[in-house]
Write a protein that holds these residues in place. Structure first.
Motif, PDB file in Angstrom:
ATOM      1  N   LEU A   1       0.820  -1.203   0.000  1.00  0.00           N
ATOM      2  CA  LEU A   1       0.000   0.000   0.000  1.00  0.00           C
ATOM      3  C   LEU A   1       0.863   1.266   0.000  1.00  0.00           C
ATOM      4  O   LEU A   1       0.531   2.254  -0.649  1.00  0.00           O
ATOM      5  CB  LEU A   1      -0.927   0.005   1.217  1.00  0.00           C
ATOM      6  N   GLY A   2       1.943   1.243   0.748  1.00  0.00           N
ATOM      7  CA  GLY A   2       2.860   2.378   0.785  1.00  0.00           C
ATOM      8  C   GLY A   2       2.269   3.645   1.361  1.00  0.00           C
ATOM      9  O   GLY A   2       2.682   4.753   1.002  1.00  0.00           O
ATOM     10  N   LEU A   3       1.325   3.529   2.271  1.00  0.00           N
ATOM     11  CA  LEU A   3       0.714   4.706   2.883  1.00  0.00           C
ATOM     12  C   LEU A   3       1.559   5.200   4.058  1.00  0.00           C
ATOM     13  O   LEU A   3       2.289   4.431   4.683  1.00  0.00           O
ATOM     14  CB  LEU A   3      -0.698   4.373   3.359  1.00  0.00           C
ATOM     15  N   ARG A   4       1.418   6.460   4.376  1.00  0.00           N
ATOM     16  CA  ARG A   4       2.212   7.039   5.453  1.00  0.00           C
ATOM     17  C   ARG A   4       1.862   6.434   6.816  1.00  0.00           C
ATOM     18  O   ARG A   4       2.657   6.500   7.756  1.00  0.00           O
ATOM     19  CB  ARG A   4       2.017   8.548   5.492  1.00  0.00           C
ATOM     20  N   GLN A   5       0.694   5.837   6.926  1.00  0.00           N
ATOM     21  CA  GLN A   5       0.280   5.263   8.218  1.00  0.00           C
ATOM     22  C   GLN A   5       0.890   3.888   8.473  1.00  0.00           C
ATOM     23  O   GLN A   5       0.696   3.300   9.525  1.00  0.00           O
ATOM     24  CB  GLN A   5      -1.249   5.131   8.284  1.00  0.00           C
TER      25      GLN A   5
END
Length: 286
Positions: A41-45
């Motif tokens: 996903l590579g999301l900041r979360q």
């Protein structure tokens, strides 16, 4: 009112990915999720975390201080499957209790021996294989948590992203390798959208009956199907037309439970999300 802080484990898994995507779109949530290695996903979360490392889990959970944890991590494919499932759950359950977080723990119908269906929430585990035994042990580790829900579910599928089982079948059939679909295994396949919404609903802390629920809850589709019926529906949906090496037959290995029908009546009454069967889902999305 302070936004709910939600932690999702297993963010790189099939269910975890869908759950993180859905949760990330909800403005009222402050989200964190964990992965073991790669993060598709590579999301900041997202954060890398080895759930087998107890002190690391305790520090991460204490720092984030979630109100709720949805624990999806645990594969039946990795060489250290038992350690990931059992030790990972042990550490997550302990950390959740320490910070006072509600825990939604994902379990499976593979904890049963398939000899006493249909199974309701009072059914005791009787696993036949290492995966089932590990998941049954994980359930026992979660049970002492005073604010936990153990979600027993079944085969998970989606219509936007191919599930792992269907992907394996499609690859094998296209390569001309044999695939056998069992006609004597019966399950309650669940649409990933349904399961994600149910998990988020159960994680909420409010005055609703869902938020007050504790213990085991069967969350799966209300349509019972054989593995063969389900597999053929999925291959048709994804346009996999190769059939030369596809076989239908009975599972006589004794390694997997045969009849794992779950009674989903309780979940149907307390959840707002409908527990649609496979044919209903396919019909709605054509």
């Amino acid at each position: 009112m302070r936004p709910m802080r939600l932690l999702i484990t297993g963010g790189s898994g099939y269910l975890g990915r869908q759950l993180v995507r859905l949760a990330a779109r909800q403005a009222e949530l402050t989200l964190a999720y964990t992965t073991f290695s790669a993060d598709p996903l590579g999301l900041r979360q997202g954060a890398r975390l080895d759930l087998r490392d107890g002190p690391a889990v305790a520090r991460f959970v204490a720092d984030f201080a979630p109100n709720a944890i949805i624990h999806t991590a645990g594969s039946n494919r990795t060489p250290d499957m038992t350690a990931v499932i059992v030790e990972g759950t042990r550490h997550i359950a302990a950390a959740a209790q320490t910070v006072g977080a509600r825990l939604v723990h994902l379990s499976t119908d593979s904890i049963f021996d398939g000899a006493s269906a249909p199974y309701d929430e009072t059914a005791a585990p009787a696993p036949l294989n290492d995966y089932g035994r590990a998941k049954a042990t994980a359930e026992a580790l979660v049970t002492p948590h005073p604010d936990a829900v153990i979600v027993r579910t079944s085969l998970i599928y989606g219509l936007d992203e191919m599930d792992n089982g269907t992907a394996w079948m499609a690859e094998a059939l296209r390569a001309g390798r044999p695939v056998t679909l069992f006609t004597n295994q019966r399950r309650n396949p669940v649409w990933v959208e349904t399961l994600c919404q149910a998990c988020l609903e159960l994680a909420e802390r409010s005055s609703s009956p869902v938020s007050a629920y504790r213990g085991v809850l069967n969350v799966a589709g209300r349509q019972v199907m054989t593995r063969a019926e389900f597999g053929l529906r999925m291959l048709e949906w994804w346009g996999v037309t190769e059939r030369a090496t596809l076989l239908l037959g009975e599972d006589t290995s004794g390694r997997w439970p045969l009849h794992c029908e779950m009674d989903v009546g309780l979940a149907s009454r307390i959840l707002s999300v409908p527990l649609l069967g496979v044919d209903e889902v396919l019909s709605l999305n054509r």
